[in-house]
Design an enzyme around this catalytic site. Structure first.
Site, PDB file in Angstrom:
ATOM      1  N   GLU A 192      27.663 -17.214   4.099  1.00 33.40           N
ATOM      2  CA  GLU A 192      28.792 -18.000   3.601  1.00 33.40           C
ATOM      3  C   GLU A 192      30.009 -17.606   4.414  1.00 33.40           C
ATOM      4  OE1 GLU A 192      31.800 -18.114  -0.122  1.00 33.40           O
ATOM      5  OE2 GLU A 192      29.681 -18.053  -0.679  1.00 33.40           O
ATOM      6  N   CYS A 226      37.141 -18.037  -0.847  1.00 36.75           N
ATOM      7  CA  CYS A 226      36.443 -18.826   0.171  1.00 36.75           C
ATOM      8  C   CYS A 226      36.515 -20.309  -0.119  1.00 36.75           C
ATOM      9  CB  CYS A 226      34.977 -18.390   0.264  1.00 36.75           C
ATOM     10  SG  CYS A 226      34.741 -16.697   0.804  1.00 36.75           S
TER      11      CYS A 226
END
Length: 368
Positions: A192, A226
């Site tokens: 990720e 994120c």
């Protein structure tokens, strides 16, 4: 003296050289001293995990799940303490920190329940007296690289022989390195990496909810998530109205020490991130003019002891501008105008990133 937190390896607390962790809202406060892990420490931990693998993996799923329930119970008992410690360590407000602890508790309980739900697959065969089935088997030692970890730990984990898989959260640069190096060892990889996450605001949205949603997604946790919204792509018919309302709402956000009641936005996690935020704000000024709100480091009084920056909004950002392309990971929002829903989707996808996105609309058929 601040408490020293050691590394736990193979059933023992391990000492070593330490580094300070200071409260980003009050740098006079040392939250704790943390032992620096070495490549040798990682190897020892991986070897210990490999040695425990046979016994652990042979334990029935419900029994392993019961241990996860115990972890959740421990977190529950320390709920308030952990929320406050998280606030002091990384700066987010206490309500947000406690929300994260609650989420961790829920995750442990969810996967604890999964221990009793480990089904396989029975597949029909074209041959007589042949039965085909698949069951889940543990893969082995897995290295987890979570946000704000250091590259030396990443290299050691990727190279540790017992490790069979890596889960990584972090920058594109380091993630690409993990992919390249991990592939050489045929590791299973989950990456990720960065994001330039868009929220599309269509003309048929629930207007007030859309304003609140974008403010929350862009600025809470000081934009240090994120999946934080860093681009708001607004359909032309409501563009001016939406920009005005969003700026008005942003100006009402209270920035300060997350331990204090009524604070909405805490500090940047450290001096390096503060400098990154201010760098991109300066770039925005050069490319897009003055921000409609924010744009400054907060100073004076308690602000002088922390890494505080105002939530910042730039409007009329174009697709080729830096703020439309590069991840800031801070409280800096770029607002862009789209001609229609199709144009908004095109703009949202005009990025090298692919992490998350959202659409504000009251017509669900616009989403699919």
């Amino acid at each position: 003296m601040p408490e020293t937190f050691r590394n736990y390896i193979n059933g023992e607390w391990v000492d070593g050289p330490t580094f300070e962790n200071r409260n980003p809202a009050n740098t006079d406060e040392v939250v704790g001293l943390f032992v620096k892990g070495t490549a040798a420490d990682v190897d020892r931990a991986a070897d210990a995990a490999q040695a425990a693998f046979a016994k652990w993996s042979s334990m029935p799923g419900p029994a392993r799940g019961a241990l996860l329930f115990k972890v959740a119970d421990i977190l529950e008992k320390k709920f308030d303490q952990l929320g406050e410690e998280m606030c002091r360590e990384e700066g987010k407000t206490v309500p947000e920190a406690k929300g994260e602890v609650r989420r961790a508790i829920n995750i442990f309980r969810y996967f604890g329940s999964e221990g009793s739900r480990l089904p396989g697959h029975l597949v029909p065969s074209e041959r007589d007296r042949v039965h085909m089935f698949a069951i889940r088997k543990p893969i082995g030692v897995v290295g987890l690289i979570t946000p704000w970890n250091f590259p030396i730990a990443i290299r050691a984990l990727v190279n540790a022989k017992p490790v069979k898989a890596i889960s990584f959260t972090g920058s594109v640069e380091i993630g690409n390195w993990v992919h390249t190096e991990g592939s050489k060892r045929h590791l299973r990889l989950q990456l990720e990496m960065g994001g330039k996450n868009p929220t599309i605001v269509l003309a048929d949205c629930d207007f007030n909810s859309a304003v609140e949603n974008v403010v929350n997604a862009a600025f809470f946790s000081t934009g240090q998530k994120c999946t934080a919204t860093s681009r708001a792509i607004v359909e032309a018919p409501i563009y001016d109205k939406f920009v005005a309302a969003l700026v008005e709402r942003t100006k009402k956000l209270k920035v300060g020490n997350g331990m204090e009641a009524g604070i909405d936005i805490g500090p940047a996690v450290d001096e390096g991130q503060l400098e990154t935020d201010l760098k991109y704000i300066d770039i925005g000024r050069k490319e897009n003019g003055e921000p409609l709100c924010g744009g400054n480091r907060l100073t004076g009084g308690a602000y002088d002891k922390g890494y505080f920056v105002e939530p910042t909004v730039f409007a009329d950002v174009k697709e080729g501008d830096t703020l439309a392309k590069e991840e800031v990971f801070g409280p800096v929002l770029a607002i862009m105008k789209a001609n229609d829903p199709a144009d908004a989707l095109r703009m949202a996808n005009a990025t090298e990133f692919g992490l998350s996105a959202s659409i504000q609309t009251t017509n669900i058929s616009r989403v699919f």
